[in-house]
Enzyme design. Structure first.
Site, mmCIF file in Angstrom:
data_model
loop_
_atom_site.group_PDB
_atom_site.id
_atom_site.type_symbol
_atom_site.label_atom_id
_atom_site.label_comp_id
_atom_site.label_asym_id
_atom_site.label_seq_id
_atom_site.Cartn_x
_atom_site.Cartn_y
_atom_site.Cartn_z
ATOM 1 N N ASN A 116 75.142 -15.474 88.458
ATOM 2 C CA ASN A 116 73.752 -15.022 88.582
ATOM 3 C C ASN A 116 73.556 -13.724 87.823
ATOM 4 O O ASN A 116 74.462 -12.904 87.714
ATOM 5 C CB ASN A 116 73.362 -14.866 90.055
ATOM 6 C CG ASN A 116 73.594 -13.460 90.579
ATOM 7 O OD1 ASN A 116 72.794 -12.548 90.360
ATOM 8 N ND2 ASN A 116 74.726 -13.252 91.260
ATOM 9 N N PHE A 120 68.198 -7.778 90.967
ATOM 10 C CA PHE A 120 67.506 -7.160 92.116
ATOM 11 C C PHE A 120 66.033 -7.571 92.178
ATOM 12 O O PHE A 120 65.145 -6.755 92.421
ATOM 13 C CB PHE A 120 67.597 -5.626 92.073
ATOM 14 C CG PHE A 120 68.942 -5.044 92.392
ATOM 15 C CD1 PHE A 120 69.992 -5.824 92.837
ATOM 16 C CD2 PHE A 120 69.159 -3.680 92.254
ATOM 17 C CE1 PHE A 120 71.242 -5.263 93.138
ATOM 18 C CE2 PHE A 120 70.395 -3.109 92.553
ATOM 19 C CZ PHE A 120 71.443 -3.898 92.987
ATOM 20 N N SER A 180 76.331 -4.298 91.576
ATOM 21 C CA SER A 180 75.790 -5.475 90.897
ATOM 22 C C SER A 180 75.926 -5.283 89.389
ATOM 23 O O SER A 180 75.604 -4.216 88.870
ATOM 24 C CB SER A 180 74.308 -5.659 91.257
ATOM 25 O OG SER A 180 73.732 -6.601 90.373
ATOM 26 N N ASN A 182 74.099 -6.705 87.239
ATOM 27 C CA ASN A 182 72.875 -7.224 86.619
ATOM 28 C C ASN A 182 71.741 -6.214 86.471
ATOM 29 O O ASN A 182 70.647 -6.561 86.046
ATOM 30 C CB ASN A 182 72.380 -8.436 87.412
ATOM 31 C CG ASN A 182 73.448 -9.513 87.494
ATOM 32 O OD1 ASN A 182 74.076 -9.829 86.494
ATOM 33 N ND2 ASN A 182 73.665 -10.052 88.681
ATOM 34 N N THR A 183 71.985 -4.972 86.869
ATOM 35 C CA THR A 183 71.030 -3.890 86.626
ATOM 36 C C THR A 183 71.694 -2.922 85.648
ATOM 37 O O THR A 183 72.788 -2.432 85.927
ATOM 38 C CB THR A 183 70.666 -3.166 87.942
ATOM 39 O OG1 THR A 183 69.976 -4.083 88.789
ATOM 40 C CG2 THR A 183 69.787 -1.952 87.688
ATOM 41 N N LYS A 218 79.232 -1.302 99.036
ATOM 42 C CA LYS A 218 79.657 -2.578 98.448
ATOM 43 C C LYS A 218 80.220 -2.321 97.063
ATOM 44 O O LYS A 218 79.558 -1.713 96.213
ATOM 45 C CB LYS A 218 78.478 -3.558 98.370
ATOM 46 C CG LYS A 218 78.910 -4.970 97.969
ATOM 47 C CD LYS A 218 77.829 -5.986 98.275
ATOM 48 C CE LYS A 218 78.352 -7.405 98.057
ATOM 49 N NZ LYS A 218 77.367 -8.425 98.467
ATOM 50 N N ASN A 247 81.663 -7.582 95.560
ATOM 51 C CA ASN A 247 80.490 -8.166 94.894
ATOM 52 C C ASN A 247 80.971 -9.205 93.881
ATOM 53 O O ASN A 247 82.139 -9.591 93.885
ATOM 54 C CB ASN A 247 79.691 -7.033 94.212
ATOM 55 C CG ASN A 247 78.199 -7.320 94.145
ATOM 56 O OD1 ASN A 247 77.778 -8.451 93.956
ATOM 57 N ND2 ASN A 247 77.388 -6.292 94.313
#
Length: 347
Positions: A116, A120, A180, A182-183, A218, A247
């Site tokens: 993925n 966010f 994450s 993805n940011t 996390k 994560n």
């Protein structure tokens, strides 16, 4: 029935469409009188011996739902009927944001994994708060918080504080998500000094409350041993309550899925079976390095009772599922809890 009928139907749709389709149907079904009770009678498994006390909270069982599934706190009451010991909402940011362009969620069935790059996507913390105010069940809720994409890292602390303050009356514990992939630049906040500043600021705000609430961090599975050593030191210095490990990973090692297909998918965090071993390694390392000084919630590649027990043996106090829930269906929570009970007590 899930694997033979429901999963093939869901897997015939693009992954993100299937997610919202499932949400819609669960919401509609649970409005029918008696459905919640039926779901509980099928899926919930109660046994006092499964209770776990961690960071000042009592969990009815050690199996939780990881953040990312109920991002906007829309389905926690309904999901609690499937027997989860706790449910983590989010990741939430102060302002709502679209996230990354679609498609951004991909299944890897051969690997029982997913990739993925959601970014966010959420409707903002205030909208989630309004839904949390209408909570009907007593399921424990964790609030997973992050920063908006447009917020520069040097101002990230403000975003975390805003979400912390908004959620404080409505959740049982907090999770600081700096891991994450993805940011843009978010993972830079895992570096020792910015992370210490962030956690100390949150803990200072926490201590001003009449009753403080647990704060967990996390972390990514891609940290080096030196970075993990820093994490142990940071937990000790900032006095936060524990770690969620781990994560998603940016690694693509060991995948069975064709390399060309993986390249076509592109960037994103890998979750599911493929991250199981690395997640367990991180849990074991942190537990041993800290001499079990803080609780760890183990997440990554849990599909079966054996997978969960592996995490608990490595040093986890609680576990969470997400990708496994998608592949195995709601019956898995009961199966995992029964396996844990048998492992602990022999029956």
């Amino acid at each position: 029935m899930y694997k033979s009928v429901i999963r093939p139907l869901l897997f015939s749709k693009p992954a993100e469409n299937a997610h919202y389709f499932t949400f819609g149907w669960i919401k509609r079904l649970f409005k029918v009188p008696g459905v919640s009770s039926i779901a509980k009678s099928i899926y919930d498994f109660e046994d006092k011996r499964l209770e776990v006390e961690a960071f000042g909270l009592k969990f009815k069982n050690p199996v939780g739902l990881a953040a990312g599934f109920d991002k906007d706190a829309k389905l926690f009451d309904e999901l609690s009927a499937f027997g989860f010991g706790f449910i983590e909402i989010g990741t939430l940011t102060p302002k709502g944001q679209e996230g990354n362009p679609k498609p951004r969620l991909f299944r890897l069935p051969q690997d029982q994994s997913m990739i993925n790059r959601m970014g966010f996507n959420n409707q903002g913390v205030e909208e989630a708060v309004e839904r949390l105010k209408r909570k009907k069940t007593n399921v424990l809720i964790g609030g997973n918080i992050g920063k908006n994409k447009v917020t520069p890292n040097e101002e990230a602390v403000n975003d975390y504080i805003l979400s912390f303050e908004a959620l404080f009356p409505h959740v049982d514990y907090f999770v600081v998500n700096v891991s994450s992939p993805n940011t843009p630049n978010l993972r830079a906040l895992q570096e020792k000094e910015p992370l210490k500043l962030l956690l100390m600021t949150l803990e200072a705000a926490n201590r001003l409350k009449q009753i403080r609430k647990p704060i967990l961090l996390k972390i990514a599975p891609d940290l080096t041993p030196e970075q993990l050593d820093d994490i142990v030191e940071i937990v000790e210095e900032t006095k936060i309550d524990g770690i969620i490990a781990t994560n998603t990973t940016i690694s693509r090692e060991g995948l069975v899925t064709e390399k060309s297909e993986i390249e076509k998918i592109g960037a994103g965090g890998l979750s599911g079976k493929s991250v199981r071993d690395r997640s367990t390694e991180v849990i074991r390392y942190l537990h041993q390095k800290s001499n079990g000084a803080f609780p760890i919630i183990g997440v990554g590649g849990i599909n079966t009772g054996e997978d969960a027990i592996e995490k608990l043996k490595a040093g986890a106090t609680l576990v969470q599922v997400y990708t496994g829930f998608i592949y195995e269906g709601p019956a898995m929570i009961k199966k995992i809890n029964k396996a844990i009970l048998k492992w602990k007590f022999g029956k």
